[in-house]
Structure formats: C-alpha cells, structure tokens
Scaffold this motif. Structure first.
Motif, PDB file in Angstrom:
ATOM      1  N   ALA A  30      -5.121   4.342   5.754  1.00 60.46           N
ATOM      2  CA  ALA A  30      -3.944   4.527   4.897  1.00 60.46           C
ATOM      3  C   ALA A  30      -4.192   5.568   3.810  1.00 60.46           C
ATOM      4  CB  ALA A  30      -3.530   3.193   4.272  1.00 60.46           C
ATOM      5  N   ARG A  34      -2.171   9.175   3.864  1.00 60.10           N
ATOM      6  CA  ARG A  34      -1.153   9.371   2.825  1.00 60.10           C
ATOM      7  C   ARG A  34      -1.607  10.207   1.639  1.00 60.10           C
ATOM      8  NH1 ARG A  34       0.508   3.049   2.869  1.00 60.10           N
ATOM      9  NH2 ARG A  34       0.918   2.947   5.105  1.00 60.10           N
ATOM     10  N   HIS A  35      -2.938  10.217   1.369  1.00 60.60           N
ATOM     11  CA  HIS A  35      -3.393  10.856   0.125  1.00 60.60           C
ATOM     12  C   HIS A  35      -4.585  11.790   0.308  1.00 60.60           C
ATOM     13  CE1 HIS A  35      -0.648   8.060  -1.762  1.00 60.60           C
ATOM     14  NE2 HIS A  35      -1.230   7.094  -1.068  1.00 60.60           N
ATOM     15  N   ALA A 111      -2.221   7.188  -5.164  1.00 55.10           N
ATOM     16  CA  ALA A 111      -2.893   6.403  -4.128  1.00 55.10           C
ATOM     17  C   ALA A 111      -2.972   4.912  -4.457  1.00 55.10           C
ATOM     18  CB  ALA A 111      -4.303   6.954  -3.896  1.00 55.10           C
ATOM     19  N   THR A 114      -0.687   2.480  -2.540  1.00 52.57           N
ATOM     20  CA  THR A 114      -1.117   2.363  -1.141  1.00 52.57           C
ATOM     21  C   THR A 114      -2.308   1.428  -1.045  1.00 52.57           C
ATOM     22  OG1 THR A 114      -0.354   4.597  -0.653  1.00 52.57           O
ATOM     23  CG2 THR A 114      -1.986   3.649   0.853  1.00 52.57           C
ATOM     24  N   HIS A 115      -3.282   1.621  -1.912  1.00 51.50           N
ATOM     25  CA  HIS A 115      -4.477   0.782  -1.939  1.00 51.50           C
ATOM     26  C   HIS A 115      -4.104  -0.691  -2.114  1.00 51.50           C
ATOM     27  CE1 HIS A 115      -8.055  -1.024  -3.934  1.00 51.50           C
ATOM     28  NE2 HIS A 115      -8.719  -0.267  -3.075  1.00 51.50           N
TER      29      HIS A 115
END
Length: 136
Positions: A30, A34-35, A111, A114-115
């Motif tokens: 992820a 995404r990052h 981020a 997301t984390h």
C-alpha cells in the motif's frame, strides 16, 4: 519445560511471525503503490515527525529496527529524495542528526492515513495471535 508447553510456545512464535509478515507485506504494498515509500521509510519519517522533526542517527536506528548500516542506507535514500537532511551535532561533532524536511513532513502526512488504514484492516480487529492461547 514440558513438550506441550514447548509446542504451544513455538506455535505462538510461528503465529507471531506470520502475523508480522502479513501486516508488513500489506503495508509495503500500500505504501509503495500510493506514496512511493516502503515500511522502513515510513517508520523513519514517522519517528522524525513525532520527535520535533529531528533525532540522532542512533535513535532512528532503534526506532526503525534496522542495523546501523541499514539505517544509514535508508537515510541516504530519504536524503536523495529530499525527505530528510543530515547535520552534525554541534555539541558532539561525532553525532549526526537527521532532520525531516518540509517535503518529508508532507509525504508523511499523505502516507499516514494509508498506514493507519492498513493497520486497521490487518490488526484492528483485536484478534491478536500473541494474546490468545494457541489451540492444541
């Protein structure tokens, strides 16, 4: 230690390893997708973001659970990307401080959701394999 106790401990250990691998793999995918950062990069950015945007290299090594040389390589990658800077400690010239740049703080803030979402998906249910006894 009895064989039953030993088997239970080993089962719990294997469960812990499996859970750790599953969570780390989900985070890695992820965060990369995404990052453009991995788990270790995120952990370093988070440590810096939560300790006044700078910390000693040795403290960062402890926080990201890597060897000193692996942490040095991690910091070098983050520095090349403009997310951190290294500076000598003015009080102890042997010491190195790692500081979070504005770009690093921004990447961390982007981020972080997301984390946290991956953590919620993977371990947020409270069903901790370490905390529950293994089935015999």
């Amino acid at each position: 230690m009895s064989d039953v106790v030993e088997r239970g401990l080993v089962q719990q250990w294997h469960g812990l390893l499996a859970r750790h691998a599953a969570v780390c793999n989900a985070l890695e995918v992820a965060l990369q997708e995404r990052h453009g950062i991995g788990v270790s990069e995120f952990e370093a950015l988070e440590r810096l973001a939560t300790c006044d945007h700078k910390c000693r290299s040795a403290d960062l090594t402890e926080a990201v659970h890597l060897s000193q040389s692996a942490t040095s390589r991690l910091v070098a990658r983050l520095e090349r990307e403009g997310l951190v800077q290294r500076a000598l400690c003015e009080m102890d010239r042997r010491g190195i401080f790692v500081t979070l740049t504005e770009a690093g703080a921004q990447r961390y803030q982007e981020a972080k959701p997301t984390h946290r979402a991956v953590l919620q998906e993977t371990i947020g249910d409270g069903d901790c394999v370490v905390c529950t006894p293994a089935d015999d």
